[in-house]
Design a protein around this motif. Structure first.
Motif, PDB file in Angstrom:
ATOM      1  N   UNK A 234       4.254  -5.240  25.196  1.00  0.00           N
ATOM      2  CA  UNK A 234       3.675  -5.551  26.513  1.00  0.00           C
ATOM      3  C   UNK A 234       3.556  -7.061  26.738  1.00  0.00           C
ATOM      4  N   UNK A 235       3.970  -7.826  25.749  1.00  0.00           N
ATOM      5  CA  UNK A 235       3.879  -9.296  25.760  1.00  0.00           C
ATOM      6  C   UNK A 235       2.434  -9.779  25.963  1.00  0.00           C
ATOM      7  N   UNK A 236       1.505  -8.978  25.463  1.00  0.00           N
ATOM      8  CA  UNK A 236       0.105  -9.411  25.488  1.00  0.00           C
ATOM      9  C   UNK A 236      -0.176 -10.268  24.249  1.00  0.00           C
TER      10      UNK A 236
ATOM     11  N   UNK B 185       1.326 -15.974  12.721  1.00  0.00           N
ATOM     12  CA  UNK B 185       2.565 -15.771  13.463  1.00  0.00           C
ATOM     13  C   UNK B 185       2.361 -15.646  14.964  1.00  0.00           C
ATOM     14  N   UNK B 186       1.153 -15.836  15.431  1.00  0.00           N
ATOM     15  CA  UNK B 186       0.879 -15.648  16.856  1.00  0.00           C
ATOM     16  C   UNK B 186       0.994 -16.979  17.606  1.00  0.00           C
ATOM     17  N   UNK B 187       1.682 -16.933  18.749  1.00  0.00           N
ATOM     18  CA  UNK B 187       1.734 -18.098  19.633  1.00  0.00           C
ATOM     19  C   UNK B 187       0.503 -18.019  20.537  1.00  0.00           C
ATOM     20  N   UNK B 188      -0.511 -18.781  20.174  1.00  0.00           N
ATOM     21  CA  UNK B 188      -1.789 -18.660  20.876  1.00  0.00           C
ATOM     22  C   UNK B 188      -1.710 -19.137  22.314  1.00  0.00           C
ATOM     23  N   UNK B 189      -0.767 -20.022  22.612  1.00  0.00           N
ATOM     24  CA  UNK B 189      -0.705 -20.551  23.989  1.00  0.00           C
ATOM     25  C   UNK B 189      -0.208 -19.482  24.961  1.00  0.00           C
ATOM     26  N   UNK B 190       0.412 -18.415  24.426  1.00  0.00           N
ATOM     27  CA  UNK B 190       0.937 -17.373  25.324  1.00  0.00           C
ATOM     28  C   UNK B 190       0.304 -16.000  25.116  1.00  0.00           C
ATOM     29  N   UNK B 191      -0.542 -15.871  24.101  1.00  0.00           N
ATOM     30  CA  UNK B 191      -1.088 -14.545  23.785  1.00  0.00           C
ATOM     31  C   UNK B 191      -2.433 -14.334  24.468  1.00  0.00           C
ATOM     32  N   UNK B 192      -2.529 -13.215  25.176  1.00  0.00           N
ATOM     33  CA  UNK B 192      -3.773 -12.921  25.888  1.00  0.00           C
ATOM     34  C   UNK B 192      -4.730 -12.066  25.051  1.00  0.00           C
ATOM     35  N   UNK B 193      -4.142 -11.291  24.153  1.00  0.00           N
ATOM     36  CA  UNK B 193      -4.943 -10.357  23.356  1.00  0.00           C
ATOM     37  C   UNK B 193      -4.383 -10.312  21.944  1.00  0.00           C
TER      38      UNK B 193
ATOM     39  N   UNK C  88       8.715 -15.650  14.099  1.00  0.00           N
ATOM     40  CA  UNK C  88       9.171 -14.324  14.521  1.00  0.00           C
ATOM     41  C   UNK C  88       8.038 -13.461  15.039  1.00  0.00           C
ATOM     42  N   UNK C  89       8.223 -12.166  14.865  1.00  0.00           N
ATOM     43  CA  UNK C  89       7.332 -11.174  15.449  1.00  0.00           C
ATOM     44  C   UNK C  89       5.910 -11.230  14.862  1.00  0.00           C
ATOM     45  N   UNK C  90       4.887 -11.187  15.713  1.00  0.00           N
ATOM     46  CA  UNK C  90       3.523 -11.230  15.188  1.00  0.00           C
ATOM     47  C   UNK C  90       2.998  -9.889  14.711  1.00  0.00           C
ATOM     48  N   UNK C  91       3.826  -8.862  14.807  1.00  0.00           N
ATOM     49  CA  UNK C  91       3.373  -7.554  14.347  1.00  0.00           C
ATOM     50  C   UNK C  91       2.906  -7.675  12.896  1.00  0.00           C
ATOM     51  N   UNK C  92       1.820  -6.988  12.590  1.00  0.00           N
ATOM     52  CA  UNK C  92       1.234  -7.117  11.260  1.00  0.00           C
ATOM     53  C   UNK C  92       2.280  -6.827  10.179  1.00  0.00           C
ATOM     54  N   UNK C  93       2.422  -7.757   9.278  1.00  0.00           N
ATOM     55  CA  UNK C  93       3.430  -7.627   8.235  1.00  0.00           C
ATOM     56  C   UNK C  93       2.769  -7.092   6.982  1.00  0.00           C
ATOM     57  N   UNK C  94       3.366  -6.089   6.419  1.00  0.00           N
ATOM     58  CA  UNK C  94       2.809  -5.598   5.174  1.00  0.00           C
ATOM     59  C   UNK C  94       3.317  -6.492   4.044  1.00  0.00           C
ATOM     60  N   UNK C  95       2.653  -7.616   3.915  1.00  0.00           N
ATOM     61  CA  UNK C  95       3.065  -8.594   2.900  1.00  0.00           C
ATOM     62  C   UNK C  95       3.028  -7.992   1.506  1.00  0.00           C
ATOM     63  N   UNK C  96       2.086  -7.053   1.335  1.00  0.00           N
ATOM     64  CA  UNK C  96       1.928  -6.467   0.014  1.00  0.00           C
ATOM     65  C   UNK C  96       3.162  -5.635  -0.349  1.00  0.00           C
ATOM     66  N   UNK C  97       3.644  -4.860   0.647  1.00  0.00           N
ATOM     67  CA  UNK C  97       4.831  -4.041   0.391  1.00  0.00           C
ATOM     68  C   UNK C  97       6.016  -4.934   0.053  1.00  0.00           C
ATOM     69  N   UNK C  98       6.117  -6.060   0.751  1.00  0.00           N
ATOM     70  CA  UNK C  98       7.242  -6.970   0.499  1.00  0.00           C
ATOM     71  C   UNK C  98       7.138  -7.561  -0.912  1.00  0.00           C
ATOM     72  N   UNK C  99       5.940  -7.969  -1.247  1.00  0.00           N
ATOM     73  CA  UNK C  99       5.721  -8.568  -2.552  1.00  0.00           C
ATOM     74  C   UNK C  99       6.000  -7.542  -3.651  1.00  0.00           C
ATOM     75  N   UNK C 100       5.536  -6.322  -3.394  1.00  0.00           N
ATOM     76  CA  UNK C 100       5.698  -5.272  -4.382  1.00  0.00           C
ATOM     77  C   UNK C 100       7.178  -4.975  -4.633  1.00  0.00           C
ATOM     78  N   UNK C 101       7.954  -5.020  -3.539  1.00  0.00           N
ATOM     79  CA  UNK C 101       9.369  -4.673  -3.678  1.00  0.00           C
ATOM     80  C   UNK C 101      10.106  -5.676  -4.564  1.00  0.00           C
ATOM     81  N   UNK C 102       9.534  -6.844  -4.763  1.00  0.00           N
ATOM     82  CA  UNK C 102      10.174  -7.857  -5.594  1.00  0.00           C
ATOM     83  C   UNK C 102       9.826  -7.712  -7.074  1.00  0.00           C
ATOM     84  N   UNK C 103       8.863  -6.827  -7.354  1.00  0.00           N
ATOM     85  CA  UNK C 103       8.369  -6.725  -8.732  1.00  0.00           C
ATOM     86  C   UNK C 103       8.995  -5.549  -9.470  1.00  0.00           C
ATOM     87  N   UNK C 104       9.077  -5.625 -10.806  1.00  0.00           N
ATOM     88  CA  UNK C 104       9.495  -4.452 -11.583  1.00  0.00           C
ATOM     89  C   UNK C 104       8.540  -3.293 -11.285  1.00  0.00           C
TER      90      UNK C 104
END
Ligand SMILES: [Zn+2]
Length: 515
Positions: A290-292, A343-351, A300-316
């Motif tokens: 909705x570009x809110x 990752x949020x552009x605060x100058x354009x994000x309303x919510x 890139x995209x401000x959608x919540x990133x599962x950093x943990x899943x990414x980190x985990x995928x790099x581990x044995x």
């Protein structure tokens, strides 16, 4: 002045579900609760869905709503800075009602009351986080030696760590947790009885956290709704919620045996448990589409990133599970959201959306409040909230054709007060009849995603208050609100509830002997 012999004992059964208690006590499975219900006053506590789980206990012990006490989640937004930190119970904006009791010379003992902490300004015996379900700090007490004494006599609380939320959990994990919850209930009961007999008191309050944990983790087996990753479900998993309730009922029975006829007992739960059907995980993408919420080009995209899943995928693989096991949930939520916020552009994000595990929480990027606010207070803010609410209420699950949002609450309306700006602006309450894994935004746009929370149970807005003792008339049908508990207790001790409290004294079936 002679001391009144009137006393009150409150036993919290944290997040024990009233419908289960009614069913199992009627069937004779919970004999103590069956007896207490038949002789006492059983009151259902209901709210409209706007009280988040973390706000329940602070609402109970302050008699106020979150607009006055300011607590809404374990990882709240920090004012004046778009970041998130772990909740400290000291952030509660109102005093607990036991401060009023102590001013009237009442001797209080407070043991493991969720979201509370030992206050230096009280003489009461206070022990926090020895065996609560949600813990905010290492165990502590006032006076300090009280905790040492408990640990020496009873050891450490058996249920030491919360199970991990965002990775699948094994049969072994569930076996261990079941055993710890049953042992925890029994030990908690022993400590409560020892504290009750060890020094004089007029007001004693303690809480069992085990029903809360059992409900979150064992709901899938209890409801038999296709546990994730299990081809065969051990029988004892299906009965674990009931077994933990039975263990609590047994301890309650032993506690009731020790109380005299000058003591009124209140057994209390501020919220219930049901399936974990929530859709907060889809909201970041809805806001982006909705570009809110607008992403920072560099990241890139401000959608919540599962950093943990990414980190985990790099581990044995053998390291993966232990990585998240040893990170407390609050820390993981915090890091995950730090990542998203950067990752949020605060100058354009309303919510933007706030960390949660139940209700959806939205915060408007408001001028004068947020560091880079863009939305004007007043009409622009009101129109935006209205528009978002209408859009969210139209979201349907394309698989079923049913709406996924039951209600969107405006904090401005439901929780006005001095702490209102520490809260989200909009709170999204979900339809809870089935899992929410997809949302149709309009003809062209669909959002998909499974809930990244391995807990199969979550809260509903139904609690209960069961009064038993001298002056309590029998009754089964009355209703109250979690905000009514604090004024009711003060009234019981003959005190006039402070005017800032939002609840009212529960009347009707309760007529106290000592008015
Ligand atoms: Zn919970």
């Amino acid at each position: 002045m002679t001391r009144s012999s009137q006393r009150m004992l409150i036993i919290g059964l944290d997040a024990a579900d009233p419908a289960l208690i009614e069913k199992w006590s009627d069937a004779g499975i919970l004999p103590t609760l069956q007896h207490l219900r038949s002789k006492g006053a059983w009151i259902r506590l209901n709210h409209g869905g706007e009280f988040s789980s973390a706000s329940i206990w602070p609402t109970i012990f302050t008699g106020t709503h979150p607009g006055k006490h300011g607590i809404y989640h374990t990882v709240p937004i920090m004012q004046g800075d778009v970041s998130f930190g772990n909740l400290k119970p000291e952030q509660c904006g109102q005093p607990p009602f036991w401060c009023d009791l102590e001013r009237q010379d009442k001797r209080c003992i407070l043991f493991d009351i969720p979201f509370s902490y030992p206050r230096a300004d009280l003489n009461a015996l206070q022990i926090s986080d020895w065996g609560s379900y949600e813990r905010f700090a290492p165990p502590s007490s006032s006076p300090g030696e009280a905790l040492t004494d408990i640990v020496q006599r009873f050891g450490a609380y058996p249920f030491a760590e919360e199970m991990v939320r965002d990775v699948p959990v094994s049969e072994r994990d569930f076996c261990r947790t079941r055993a710890q919850l049953l042992a925890g209930t029994a030990t908690k009961g022993r400590v409560v009885k020892w504290l009750m007999s060890n020094r004089p008191w007029d007001f004693f309050m303690a809480a069992f956290g085990e029903p809360h944990a059992a409900g979150h983790y064992f709901w899938q087996f209890h409801a038999n709704n296709h546990p994730r990753g299990f081809s065969h479900v051990p029988r004892e998993f299906a009965t674990t919620i009931q077994d933990v309730y039975r263990a609590a009922d047994r301890e309650l029975g032993r506690i009731v045996e020790t109380i005299d006829n000058k003591t009124t007992l209140l057994v209390l739960s501020g919220q219930g448990l049901g399936p974990n059907y929530v859709g907060w995980h889809l909201i970041p993408e809805v806001l982006t589409k909705l570009r809110l919420t607008v992403g920072n080009q560099a990241h890139g995209n401000p959608v919540r990133i599962d950093w943990l899943a990414k980190l985990r995928s790099l581990l044995p693989s053998q390291w993966r599970r232990s990585l998240s096991r040893y990170l407390p949930n609050g820390v993981r939520d915090y890091l995950r959201l730090r990542w998203a916020a950067s990752n949020i552009d605060w100058s354009q994000s309303q919510v933007f959306d706030l960390p949660t595990d139940s209700l959806g929480f939205l915060r408007v990027n408001l001028k004068g409040r947020e560091p880079n606010g863009v939305v004007e207070p007043g009409k622009e803010y009101d129109d935006l909230c209205q528009r978002i609410s209408e859009t969210l209420k139209q979201l349907v699950n394309p698989r079923t054709g049913k709406k996924i949002v039951r209600e969107v609450f405006f904090t401005e309306h439901v929780f006005p007060g001095p702490e209102r700006n520490r809260l989200p602006d909009l709170m999204i309450c979900w339809e809870d009849d089935e899992a929410i894994d997809e949302a149709q935004l309009d003809e062209m746009r669909r959002i998909r995603g499974n809930l990244p929370d391995a807990r199969s149970g979550n809260h509903n807005p139904h609690g209960f208050a069961l009064f038993y003792g001298p002056g309590v008339g029998g009754g089964q049908a009355s209703e109250g609100h979690i905000m009514d508990i604090a004024p009711t207790i003060l009234s019981y001790f003959g005190l006039k509830p402070p005017t800032y409290m939002d609840g009212k004294t529960l009347g009707g079936t309760i007529s106290f002997a000592y008015k």
